[in-house]
Motif scaffolding. Structure first.
Motif, PDB file in Angstrom:
ATOM      1  N   PHE A  80      34.039  72.994  70.333  1.00 53.23           N
ATOM      2  CA  PHE A  80      33.868  74.221  71.110  1.00 53.23           C
ATOM      3  C   PHE A  80      34.125  75.488  70.287  1.00 53.23           C
ATOM      4  O   PHE A  80      34.126  76.582  70.844  1.00 53.23           O
ATOM      5  N   ASP A  81      34.354  75.348  68.987  1.00 50.20           N
ATOM      6  CA  ASP A  81      34.700  76.489  68.144  1.00 50.20           C
ATOM      7  C   ASP A  81      33.876  76.466  66.870  1.00 50.20           C
ATOM      8  O   ASP A  81      33.460  75.401  66.388  1.00 50.20           O
ATOM      9  N   GLY A  82      33.664  77.639  66.313  1.00 50.85           N
ATOM     10  CA  GLY A  82      32.956  77.734  65.050  1.00 50.85           C
ATOM     11  C   GLY A  82      33.497  78.873  64.212  1.00 50.85           C
ATOM     12  O   GLY A  82      34.191  79.767  64.724  1.00 50.85           O
ATOM     13  N   SER A  83      33.190  78.840  62.915  1.00 44.65           N
ATOM     14  CA  SER A  83      33.688  79.873  62.009  1.00 44.65           C
ATOM     15  C   SER A  83      32.614  80.259  61.006  1.00 44.65           C
ATOM     16  O   SER A  83      31.723  79.467  60.685  1.00 44.65           O
ATOM     17  N   VAL A  84      32.725  81.492  60.524  1.00 43.62           N
ATOM     18  CA  VAL A  84      31.782  82.051  59.544  1.00 43.62           C
ATOM     19  C   VAL A  84      32.570  82.881  58.544  1.00 43.62           C
ATOM     20  O   VAL A  84      33.483  83.625  58.925  1.00 43.62           O
ATOM     21  N   THR A  85      32.199  82.785  57.275  1.00 40.54           N
ATOM     22  CA  THR A  85      32.748  83.682  56.260  1.00 40.54           C
ATOM     23  C   THR A  85      31.703  83.897  55.182  1.00 40.54           C
ATOM     24  O   THR A  85      30.682  83.196  55.122  1.00 40.54           O
ATOM     25  N   VAL A  86      31.960  84.879  54.315  1.00 42.31           N
ATOM     26  CA  VAL A  86      31.086  85.185  53.181  1.00 42.31           C
ATOM     27  C   VAL A  86      31.919  85.079  51.913  1.00 42.31           C
ATOM     28  O   VAL A  86      33.021  85.636  51.832  1.00 42.31           O
ATOM     29  N   LEU A  87      31.388  84.366  50.932  1.00 39.83           N
ATOM     30  CA  LEU A  87      32.083  84.160  49.669  1.00 39.83           C
ATOM     31  C   LEU A  87      31.310  84.812  48.521  1.00 39.83           C
ATOM     32  O   LEU A  87      30.107  84.597  48.380  1.00 39.83           O
ATOM     33  N   SER A 137      39.140  66.250  61.142  1.00 37.06           N
ATOM     34  CA  SER A 137      37.843  66.882  61.358  1.00 37.06           C
ATOM     35  C   SER A 137      36.799  65.797  61.605  1.00 37.06           C
ATOM     36  O   SER A 137      35.920  65.547  60.776  1.00 37.06           O
ATOM     37  N   PRO A 138      36.871  65.132  62.766  1.00 36.66           N
ATOM     38  CA  PRO A 138      35.943  64.041  63.044  1.00 36.66           C
ATOM     39  C   PRO A 138      34.517  64.547  63.254  1.00 36.66           C
ATOM     40  O   PRO A 138      34.319  65.696  63.681  1.00 36.66           O
ATOM     41  N   PRO A 139      33.498  63.749  62.947  1.00 35.78           N
ATOM     42  CA  PRO A 139      32.107  64.187  63.097  1.00 35.78           C
ATOM     43  C   PRO A 139      31.725  64.350  64.561  1.00 35.78           C
ATOM     44  O   PRO A 139      32.349  63.774  65.460  1.00 35.78           O
ATOM     45  N   CYS A 140      30.683  65.158  64.785  1.00 35.26           N
ATOM     46  CA  CYS A 140      30.278  65.439  66.162  1.00 35.26           C
ATOM     47  C   CYS A 140      29.751  64.185  66.859  1.00 35.26           C
ATOM     48  O   CYS A 140      29.730  64.125  68.086  1.00 35.26           O
ATOM     49  N   GLU A 141      29.341  63.177  66.083  1.00 34.25           N
ATOM     50  CA  GLU A 141      28.914  61.920  66.703  1.00 34.25           C
ATOM     51  C   GLU A 141      30.044  61.278  67.499  1.00 34.25           C
ATOM     52  O   GLU A 141      29.804  60.560  68.469  1.00 34.25           O
ATOM     53  N   LEU A 142      31.293  61.563  67.096  1.00 32.30           N
ATOM     54  CA  LEU A 142      32.448  60.968  67.763  1.00 32.30           C
ATOM     55  C   LEU A 142      33.050  61.870  68.830  1.00 32.30           C
ATOM     56  O   LEU A 142      33.466  61.390  69.887  1.00 32.30           O
ATOM     57  N   VAL A 143      33.097  63.194  68.558  1.00 28.18           N
ATOM     58  CA  VAL A 143      33.808  64.093  69.475  1.00 28.18           C
ATOM     59  C   VAL A 143      32.869  65.024  70.227  1.00 28.18           C
ATOM     60  O   VAL A 143      33.286  65.707  71.162  1.00 28.18           O
ATOM     61  N   ASP A 197      18.133  64.702  55.583  1.00 26.72           N
ATOM     62  CA  ASP A 197      18.122  63.909  56.810  1.00 26.72           C
ATOM     63  C   ASP A 197      16.791  63.977  57.550  1.00 26.72           C
ATOM     64  O   ASP A 197      15.966  64.870  57.318  1.00 26.72           O
ATOM     65  N   THR A 198      16.628  63.036  58.483  1.00 28.92           N
ATOM     66  CA  THR A 198      15.471  63.036  59.367  1.00 28.92           C
ATOM     67  C   THR A 198      15.926  63.393  60.787  1.00 28.92           C
ATOM     68  O   THR A 198      17.109  63.339  61.119  1.00 28.92           O
ATOM     69  N   ILE A 199      14.963  63.753  61.620  1.00 27.22           N
ATOM     70  CA  ILE A 199      15.254  64.234  62.969  1.00 27.22           C
ATOM     71  C   ILE A 199      15.369  63.049  63.925  1.00 27.22           C
ATOM     72  O   ILE A 199      14.495  62.182  63.971  1.00 27.22           O
ATOM     73  N   SER A 200      16.458  63.042  64.693  1.00 27.28           N
ATOM     74  CA  SER A 200      16.664  62.007  65.702  1.00 27.28           C
ATOM     75  C   SER A 200      16.694  62.650  67.083  1.00 27.28           C
ATOM     76  O   SER A 200      16.833  63.875  67.227  1.00 27.28           O
ATOM     77  N   LEU A 201      16.571  61.821  68.103  1.00 26.46           N
ATOM     78  CA  LEU A 201      16.509  62.333  69.475  1.00 26.46           C
ATOM     79  C   LEU A 201      17.768  63.109  69.840  1.00 26.46           C
ATOM     80  O   LEU A 201      17.715  64.114  70.563  1.00 26.46           O
ATOM     81  N   SER A 202      18.925  62.680  69.341  1.00 31.54           N
ATOM     82  CA  SER A 202      20.179  63.352  69.677  1.00 31.54           C
ATOM     83  C   SER A 202      20.275  64.743  69.066  1.00 31.54           C
ATOM     84  O   SER A 202      21.153  65.533  69.458  1.00 31.54           O
ATOM     85  N   ASN A 203      19.409  65.066  68.096  1.00 38.23           N
ATOM     86  CA  ASN A 203      19.424  66.399  67.495  1.00 38.23           C
ATOM     87  C   ASN A 203      18.790  67.454  68.401  1.00 38.23           C
ATOM     88  O   ASN A 203      19.138  68.642  68.322  1.00 38.23           O
TER      89      ASN A 203
END
Length: 246
Positions: A156-163, A191-197, A63-69
């Motif tokens: 508002f939430d995130g998750s991390v794991t190691v496989l 799981s809608p994209p962050c562009e929507l939610v 991807d390329t960098i946009s202002l919203s990033n």
């Protein structure tokens, strides 16, 4: 590989750190990490792994960098707009730490090229927003026997794991794989994209830093990695909880 005087000065706080020391820093400086995704999660991962002195970083993103990033991907600036993220991230890492070697790959990771892109890495960190990409990365890492740190975000939430399903527990059974945590891909509605939610701008920084920590402690050999466990963080409450899976 012994640390140079410049490296000893740069990583002095690591070297005096109990359970890290010079030996742990040497392992970091000799390591090669592939980072899939240089966006919200990838940006803090890249910053802290570069700062930690990971010897080689391969950064993969089409991807390329946009202002919203820019509100949440803080390794980029207005001067980077429309540039490939992988290239801009590699430039940032090189400016932050001239002791390391960052490499950019401006291409999409797919099931067909995943093994080629990830081969040779000592560890992979994945922070894309595509479950198809996540599954391709996990499959390639399992086949190549490369440990994988993977993360995901909600508004508002995130998750991390190691496989590392190629490794065995003390009882002889293997650690769980990606399918144990995500047996099916979520639907777009689920799981809608962050562009929507939307996504809170500090959340990727918090979760991405947790992902960088998992990579550092796995390679340096201290602490307990999140194998068979997923850490879930809520920005609403500031609380973290860890759940096991198998």
């Amino acid at each position: 590989m012994a640390l140079t005087p410049a490296q000893s000065a740069r990583y002095a706080r690591h070297i005096v750190l109990k359970d890290m020391g010079g030996a742990g820093q040497q392992r970091l400086s000799a390591a090669h990490i592939a980072i899939v995704g240089a966006g919200g999660l990838g940006a803090p991962v890249i910053a802290y792994l570069a700062g930690a002195g990971i010897g080689k970083l391969t950064i993969i993103d089409p991807d390329t960098i946009s202002l919203s990033n820019l509100a949440r991907q803080v390794i980029y600036s207005d001067a980077d707009l429309d540039s490939p993220k992988a290239n801009a991230a590699a430039r940032f890492a090189a400016r932050l730490n001239p002791e390391i070697t960052p490499m950019a790959k401006v291409e999409s990771l797919t099931p067909d090229n995943a093994k080629k892109l990830l081969s040779g890495a000592d560890l992979v960190v994945e922070g894309t927003d595509s479950f198809a990409a996540k599954r391709a990365v996990a499959a390639a890492c399992a086949d190549l026997e490369i440990p994988l740190v993977t993360g995901a975000l909600g508004p508002f939430d995130g998750s991390v794991t190691v496989l590392a399903p190629f490794l065995k527990r003390e009882n002889g059974s293997h650690w769980p794989d990606f399918a144990a945590l995500y047996p099916v891909d979520p639907t777009p509605e689920g799981s809608p994209p962050c562009e929507l939610v939307g996504v809170l701008n500090v959340l990727p920084g918090i979760v991405g830093t947790m992902m960088a920590n998992e990579a550092i402690k796995y390679l340096a050999g201290f602490g307990e990695p999140l194998l068979g466990k997923v850490l879930i963080y809520s920005a609403r409450t500031g609380e973290s909880r860890i759940m096991g899976y198998r």
